[in-house]
Design a protein around this motif. Structure first.
Motif, mmCIF file in Angstrom:
data_model
loop_
_atom_site.group_PDB
_atom_site.id
_atom_site.type_symbol
_atom_site.label_atom_id
_atom_site.label_comp_id
_atom_site.label_asym_id
_atom_site.label_seq_id
_atom_site.Cartn_x
_atom_site.Cartn_y
_atom_site.Cartn_z
ATOM 1 N N GLU A 1 0.896 -1.165 0.000
ATOM 2 C CA GLU A 1 0.000 0.000 0.000
ATOM 3 C C GLU A 1 0.928 1.206 0.000
ATOM 4 O OE1 GLU A 1 -3.526 -0.025 0.529
ATOM 5 O OE2 GLU A 1 -3.712 2.157 0.532
ATOM 6 N N GLY B 1 -3.071 0.557 -3.319
ATOM 7 C CA GLY B 1 -2.734 -0.785 -2.863
ATOM 8 C C GLY B 1 -2.750 -1.793 -3.982
ATOM 9 N N HIS C 1 5.154 3.598 2.593
ATOM 10 C CA HIS C 1 4.507 2.399 2.053
ATOM 11 C C HIS C 1 4.457 1.299 3.095
ATOM 12 C CE1 HIS C 1 8.763 2.576 0.949
ATOM 13 N NE2 HIS C 1 8.819 1.258 0.930
ATOM 14 N N LEU D 1 -2.825 -0.650 5.946
ATOM 15 C CA LEU D 1 -3.072 0.793 5.971
ATOM 16 C C LEU D 1 -2.752 1.326 7.359
ATOM 17 C CD1 LEU D 1 -6.552 1.015 4.189
ATOM 18 C CD2 LEU D 1 -4.378 1.756 3.261
#
Length: 269
Positions: A35, A40, A57, A180
């Motif tokens: 992601e 993603g 990331h 995330l």
DNA sequence: TACGTTTGATCGCAATCGAG
DNA sequence: CTCGATTGCGATCAAACGTA
């Protein structure tokens, strides 16, 4: 500075960082998920992603995996001078798949690297990287598509929640599943489901409690434990606020009719 | 994204109820 | 009386929210 070409497995626990050099990750074996600032995607053999410098990331390897990593400082010979145009590849994060010729080139690159990778000179790394970047640039073009926000994989989250239903589930745990950050996950989750992650988890707990109530005469205290409520009273409170009646009353009403508000779970708070 | 503040759900305990 | 369940309440803390 010169380019560095290396092979590593990615940790199977979610990690995140940012660095001041560009990076290209190509799957060699197994699978990994990335992601990159909201974009993603998954990487498997012969597919990869472009990670521009200073982009946070998140990444996670799945099981046994091996990735080829190209670390590319902005001032690397493969991105400057005659090759300066190739730096456009790093205008934005993106995912790509290798076509047949590039797969062959990757095989060649790996053969060059095999044996004693440490012996590969910086100049040789730069040459190999520049050729690869040039081919990739020719295929992807200079203008990356607008990043498309990936939908959360709710099925995967459901599976995770169901497996850990009896244990405390923090939003951070769910965010890690989705690769995330917690804040990013919260807002994305609410956009997609209309519920906060916490409300969603509680709804799954109550649904599981309903199933156990329907299945037999398991004591409420046991149902509470099995569905992640710390206390029987916690289950009763939650159940009543969601359905308008306590669990025992719900059980007594079976199988004739569920509580009138059974379909109002979305309003559970 | 980080941080401070606010909100509200949960926890843990105790009192109470009701069925057997 | 016992046991399982419900309800009330204050303290606590995680989640949500607003702002920079």
């Amino acid at each position: 500075m010169s380019s560095i070409i290396r092979q590593i497995p990615l940790d199977t626990a979610t990690q995140h960082h940012a660095h001041d050099f560009h990076q290209i990750v190509i799957g060699l074996q197994g699978r990994a998920e990335f992601e990159i600032e909201g974009l993603g995607g998954a990487i498997s053999a012969f597919s990869g992603c472009i990670v521009p410098a200073n982009h946070v990331h998140y990444y996670v390897g799945q099981g046994e995996n091996r990735q080829l990593i190209l670390d590319l400082p902005a001032d690397a010979p493969s991105l400057t001078g005659y090759h300066h145009e190739l730096s456009r590849l790093f205008d934005a994060p993106r995912f790509f798949a290798l076509d047949q010729p590039l797969k062959h080139y990757l095989d060649f690159l790996l053969l060059e690297q095999s044996g004693c990778p440490e012996d590969m000179s910086a100049a040789q790394s730069d040459r190999l990287a520049a050729t690869f970047l040039g081919c990739l640039h020719a295929r992807l073009g200079g203008t990356p598509p607008q990043p498309r926000v990936r939908q959360l994989d709710l099925a995967k989250l459901d599976h995770f929640i169901d497996r850990h239903l009896a244990n405390p589930i923090a939003v951070a745990d769910l965010a890690a599943q989705a690769c995330l950050s917690e804040a990013h996950f919260r807002s994305r989750f609410r956009e997609q489901t209309g519920l906060s992650p916490w409300q969603y988890v509680r709804r799954r707990r109550l649904e599981a409690a309903c199933r156990l109530l329907e299945e037999g005469r398991m004591p409420l205290s046991q149902i509470a434990l099995n569905t992640g409520f710390a206390h029987q009273s916690a289950l009763s409170h939650a159940f009543r606020s969601a359905y308008g009646c306590p669990p025992s009353q719900f059980r007594r009403s079976l199988p004739d009719r569920p509580p009138a508000s059974l379909n109002r779970l979305d309003h559970a708070t």
